[in-house]
Design a protein around this motif. Structure first.
Motif, mmCIF file in Angstrom:
data_model
loop_
_atom_site.group_PDB
_atom_site.id
_atom_site.type_symbol
_atom_site.label_atom_id
_atom_site.label_comp_id
_atom_site.label_asym_id
_atom_site.label_seq_id
_atom_site.Cartn_x
_atom_site.Cartn_y
_atom_site.Cartn_z
ATOM 1 N N GLY A 145 0.805 -1.213 0.000
ATOM 2 C CA GLY A 145 0.000 0.000 0.000
ATOM 3 C C GLY A 145 0.834 1.258 0.000
ATOM 4 N N ALA A 146 0.393 2.244 0.756
ATOM 5 C CA ALA A 146 1.070 3.542 0.807
ATOM 6 C C ALA A 146 2.439 3.460 1.485
ATOM 7 N N ASP A 147 2.752 2.326 2.116
ATOM 8 C CA ASP A 147 4.034 2.159 2.802
ATOM 9 C C ASP A 147 5.082 1.451 1.951
ATOM 10 N N ILE A 148 4.843 1.308 0.639
ATOM 11 C CA ILE A 148 5.806 0.599 -0.199
ATOM 12 C C ILE A 148 7.126 1.362 -0.286
ATOM 13 N N VAL A 149 8.178 0.600 -0.525
ATOM 14 C CA VAL A 149 9.492 1.156 -0.823
ATOM 15 C C VAL A 149 9.840 0.663 -2.226
ATOM 16 N N ARG A 164 9.797 6.385 -1.591
ATOM 17 C CA ARG A 164 8.525 6.139 -0.914
ATOM 18 C C ARG A 164 7.469 7.097 -1.461
ATOM 19 N N ILE A 165 6.211 6.729 -1.284
ATOM 20 C CA ILE A 165 5.111 7.619 -1.645
ATOM 21 C C ILE A 165 5.309 8.930 -0.888
ATOM 22 N N GLY A 166 5.176 10.038 -1.608
ATOM 23 C CA GLY A 166 5.374 11.360 -1.009
ATOM 24 C C GLY A 166 6.722 11.976 -1.334
ATOM 25 N N ASP A 167 7.679 11.157 -1.836
ATOM 26 C CA ASP A 167 8.997 11.680 -2.200
ATOM 27 C C ASP A 167 8.902 12.508 -3.476
ATOM 28 N N ASP A 168 9.665 13.593 -3.525
ATOM 29 C CA ASP A 168 9.814 14.362 -4.756
ATOM 30 C C ASP A 168 10.902 13.693 -5.585
ATOM 31 N N ILE A 169 10.597 13.447 -6.860
ATOM 32 C CA ILE A 169 11.543 12.754 -7.722
ATOM 33 C C ILE A 169 11.655 13.483 -9.056
ATOM 34 N N SER A 170 12.753 13.209 -9.750
ATOM 35 C CA SER A 170 12.915 13.732 -11.106
ATOM 36 C C SER A 170 13.576 12.663 -11.952
#
Length: 150
Positions: free
Chosen positions: A99-103, A112-118
């Motif tokens: 779920g929302a706790d995936i790595v 993780r969900i919520g990380d800013d990525i590019s």
């Protein structure tokens, strides 16, 4: 002398078999991690360059669950009418947790969900072989190929 040649031939044969096994084609897949679904590219027979997207268009945002299920990218602020795409990850991507706790482990990074990525994309959004695997909740979400920036 004949025994040494036979042993050397056996070593070469085993090494070739292992090399072919490692280079075997992998079909694209959709990982079901509890209530989170992650789309992952496959790769072709002895053709790693075909697995690598043309990183020419920048893509950045926040890693989110679209429709509370599809791992994707939110571009822009939520209150400003942001744009969402489900990411099609490289074939070396792995998922742990649920779920929302995936790595997500990809390109030597853990996300993780919520990380800013590019990262980058070729701009391709049509992947029938992957789209056929998506659950109904993700079927109408735009799918975008993606590779993390180094």
């Amino acid at each position: 002398m004949k025994r040494r040649i036979a042993v050397l031939e056996l070593i070469i044969l085993v090494a070739a078999a292992i090399g072919l096994w490692l280079a075997r084609p992998q079909a694209p897949r959709v990982v079901d991690a509890g209530s989170a679904f992650l789309a992952i590219r496959g790769h072709g027979w002895l053709a790693p360059p075909a697995d690598t997207p043309l990183v020419g268009v920048g893509l950045d945002g926040t890693l989110v669950l679209i429709t509370d299920a599809c791992v994707g990218l939110r571009q822009g602020l939520p209150e400003a009418g942001s744009h969402h795409v489900m990411l099609l990850w490289p074939s070396d991507t792995y998922v742990e947790g649920e779920g929302a706790d995936i790595v997500i482990r990809s390109g030597g990074r853990s996300l993780r969900i919520g990380d800013d990525i590019s990262g980058g994309t070729s701009g391709t959004t049509v992947f029938p072989e992957v789209q056929a695997l998506l659950p109904e909740r993700c079927a109408k979400v735009t799918l975008q190929d993606f590779a993390l920036d180094g």
